[in-house]
Write a protein that holds these residues in place. Sequence first.
Motif, mmCIF file in Angstrom:
data_model
loop_
_atom_site.group_PDB
_atom_site.id
_atom_site.type_symbol
_atom_site.label_atom_id
_atom_site.label_comp_id
_atom_site.label_asym_id
_atom_site.label_seq_id
_atom_site.Cartn_x
_atom_site.Cartn_y
_atom_site.Cartn_z
ATOM 1 N N ALA A 156 24.799 44.467 40.155
ATOM 2 C CA ALA A 156 24.199 44.593 41.483
ATOM 3 C C ALA A 156 24.750 45.849 42.144
ATOM 4 C CB ALA A 156 24.516 43.361 42.329
ATOM 5 N N PRO A 157 23.981 46.454 43.050
ATOM 6 C CA PRO A 157 24.432 47.704 43.678
ATOM 7 C C PRO A 157 25.781 47.585 44.376
ATOM 8 C CG PRO A 157 22.109 47.317 44.134
ATOM 9 C CD PRO A 157 22.620 46.080 43.471
ATOM 10 N N GLN A 158 26.049 46.425 44.992
ATOM 11 C CA GLN A 158 27.288 46.268 45.748
ATOM 12 C C GLN A 158 28.442 45.752 44.896
ATOM 13 O OE1 GLN A 158 24.794 44.222 45.665
ATOM 14 N NE2 GLN A 158 25.330 42.105 46.162
ATOM 15 N N TRP A 159 28.190 45.518 43.617
ATOM 16 C CA TRP A 159 29.214 44.920 42.756
ATOM 17 C C TRP A 159 29.836 45.977 41.858
ATOM 18 C CZ3 TRP A 159 32.501 41.309 42.507
ATOM 19 C CH2 TRP A 159 33.082 40.907 41.297
ATOM 20 N N THR A 160 31.169 46.109 41.923
ATOM 21 C CA THR A 160 31.877 47.099 41.114
ATOM 22 C C THR A 160 32.743 46.462 40.037
ATOM 23 O OG1 THR A 160 33.706 47.147 42.716
ATOM 24 C CG2 THR A 160 31.923 48.755 43.017
ATOM 25 N N GLY A 161 32.751 45.127 39.979
ATOM 26 C CA GLY A 161 33.555 44.428 38.985
ATOM 27 C C GLY A 161 32.847 44.336 37.651
ATOM 28 N N PRO A 162 33.471 43.681 36.670
ATOM 29 C CA PRO A 162 32.861 43.549 35.340
ATOM 30 C C PRO A 162 31.617 42.671 35.368
ATOM 31 C CG PRO A 162 34.875 42.242 35.497
ATOM 32 C CD PRO A 162 34.808 43.067 36.738
ATOM 33 N N THR A 163 30.686 42.959 34.472
ATOM 34 C CA THR A 163 29.460 42.176 34.359
ATOM 35 C C THR A 163 29.240 41.774 32.907
ATOM 36 O OG1 THR A 163 28.123 44.176 34.062
ATOM 37 C CG2 THR A 163 28.370 43.341 36.310
ATOM 38 N N GLY A 164 28.383 40.757 32.729
ATOM 39 C CA GLY A 164 28.034 40.329 31.386
ATOM 40 C C GLY A 164 28.703 39.032 30.998
ATOM 41 N N PRO A 165 28.556 38.631 29.730
ATOM 42 C CA PRO A 165 29.131 37.364 29.256
ATOM 43 C C PRO A 165 30.650 37.432 29.178
ATOM 44 C CG PRO A 165 28.218 38.592 27.423
ATOM 45 C CD PRO A 165 27.810 39.330 28.666
ATOM 46 N N LEU A 166 31.255 36.264 29.052
ATOM 47 C CA LEU A 166 32.711 36.173 28.944
ATOM 48 C C LEU A 166 33.118 36.477 27.507
ATOM 49 C CD1 LEU A 166 33.297 32.959 31.080
ATOM 50 C CD2 LEU A 166 33.382 35.348 31.805
ATOM 51 N N SER A 167 33.326 37.739 27.229
ATOM 52 C CA SER A 167 33.620 38.177 25.868
ATOM 53 C C SER A 167 35.096 37.990 25.533
ATOM 54 C CB SER A 167 33.253 39.651 25.704
ATOM 55 O OG SER A 167 34.091 40.453 26.523
ATOM 56 N N LYS A 168 35.381 38.033 24.255
ATOM 57 C CA LYS A 168 36.762 37.910 23.791
ATOM 58 C C LYS A 168 37.651 39.023 24.347
ATOM 59 C CE LYS A 168 39.458 37.778 19.491
ATOM 60 N NZ LYS A 168 39.378 37.722 18.010
ATOM 61 N N PRO A 169 37.239 40.306 24.297
ATOM 62 C CA PRO A 169 38.097 41.360 24.862
ATOM 63 C C PRO A 169 38.341 41.185 26.357
ATOM 64 C CG PRO A 169 36.449 42.308 23.407
ATOM 65 C CD PRO A 169 36.066 40.876 23.608
ATOM 66 N N LEU A 170 37.309 40.758 27.087
ATOM 67 C CA LEU A 170 37.471 40.592 28.532
ATOM 68 C C LEU A 170 38.483 39.492 28.836
ATOM 69 C CD1 LEU A 170 34.766 40.670 31.229
ATOM 70 C CD2 LEU A 170 36.300 38.716 31.141
ATOM 71 N N LEU A 171 38.349 38.343 28.180
ATOM 72 C CA LEU A 171 39.275 37.241 28.431
ATOM 73 C C LEU A 171 40.687 37.577 27.968
ATOM 74 C CD1 LEU A 171 37.093 34.133 27.506
ATOM 75 C CD2 LEU A 171 37.594 35.048 29.773
ATOM 76 N N ALA A 172 40.794 38.279 26.849
ATOM 77 C CA ALA A 172 42.115 38.638 26.330
ATOM 78 C C ALA A 172 42.858 39.580 27.267
ATOM 79 C CB ALA A 172 41.978 39.275 24.952
ATOM 80 N N SER A 173 42.116 40.296 28.120
ATOM 81 C CA SER A 173 42.748 41.243 29.034
ATOM 82 C C SER A 173 43.494 40.561 30.169
ATOM 83 C CB SER A 173 41.691 42.189 29.619
ATOM 84 O OG SER A 173 40.842 41.504 30.537
ATOM 85 N N ILE A 174 43.251 39.259 30.382
ATOM 86 C CA ILE A 174 43.892 38.593 31.515
ATOM 87 C C ILE A 174 44.492 37.235 31.170
ATOM 88 C CG2 ILE A 174 41.690 37.618 32.301
ATOM 89 C CD1 ILE A 174 42.800 37.944 35.198
ATOM 90 N N LEU A 175 43.872 36.463 30.267
ATOM 91 C CA LEU A 175 44.391 35.129 29.969
ATOM 92 C C LEU A 175 45.699 35.209 29.187
ATOM 93 C CD1 LEU A 175 41.201 33.109 28.921
ATOM 94 C CD2 LEU A 175 42.404 33.064 31.118
#
Length: 288
Positions: free
Chosen positions: A223-242
């Motif tokens: 979305a235009p006002q959204w600067t955070g990550p988008t898309g499905p909950l991928s393995k690399p994305l979850l591994a970056s924080i969990l």
Amino acid sequence: MFARRALRAAAPAFAAGAAACGATTAWLADEADAGMFVVRPGLSASEYKPLVVGGVRQHTDGTTRVRFVMEEPDLELGAVAAAHLMAKASIDGAEVAGRVAPVSPLTAKGYFELAAAAAGDSAMSKAISSLKTGDVVQFKGPVQGFQVGRNQFKSVGILARGDGIADALQVATKLLSDPRDDTEIRLVYSVRSADQIVLRNHIDALALLHPRFKALIVADEAAPQWTGPTGPLSKPLLASILPPPTEGDSTVILVAGDVDAASGKATKARAAGVLGAMQYSPAQVRSL
């Protein structure tokens, strides 16, 4: 404090007096100071009870926060995090029913609060955001969910989808408000779109005040006002924080709301999908 546990039933004479006024009373101890409390539950686990909306607040982050008033000022929910209620109401002629989780302290006396976004996916979220002072909603509960004790785990990861953020924040706030708890908390909050984010200000405040709490909000759609990550909950994305699965019994991943860890879509949460691919064991994944 949220963290409380039942010690024993009230003395017979006291229980008899409570029964006479229609209340079930139990003695509870606060884990933080071991003080004694008398809890008078304001709801029933078996029967719905009507409660009136005492006030509605609109927050700058788009959250609608609704306060429900108990019949007497000393009544409370009598639960510990995480816990939820069952609710039903007639909104604009349509019957709505579902599961809701309070966002106010579970030990608050005389009231509890729910939060929602008008753009939420669930019927209950839409219903809550439309309520006005004086409206009536019926509740029963609370239903006790999975509990995390003080320093029970070294690290707690929380994967929340949509309305599940309320359950997630119950657990996070309970642990963070305990000065004797050192648990590291990592929250992944998944929403369909940025306008569905609930309690953003509260999440940001927790991250600012508590270095052991980190949060990542993920939107399905850009979305235009959204600067955070988008898309499905991928393995690399979850591994970056969990927290990593290699920590074994010292780590737990809590799943709140209708999350499928493989796709981020609204299906029943399971320990399969990407969490399984990341080598988390079934024992390390619990539902709130």
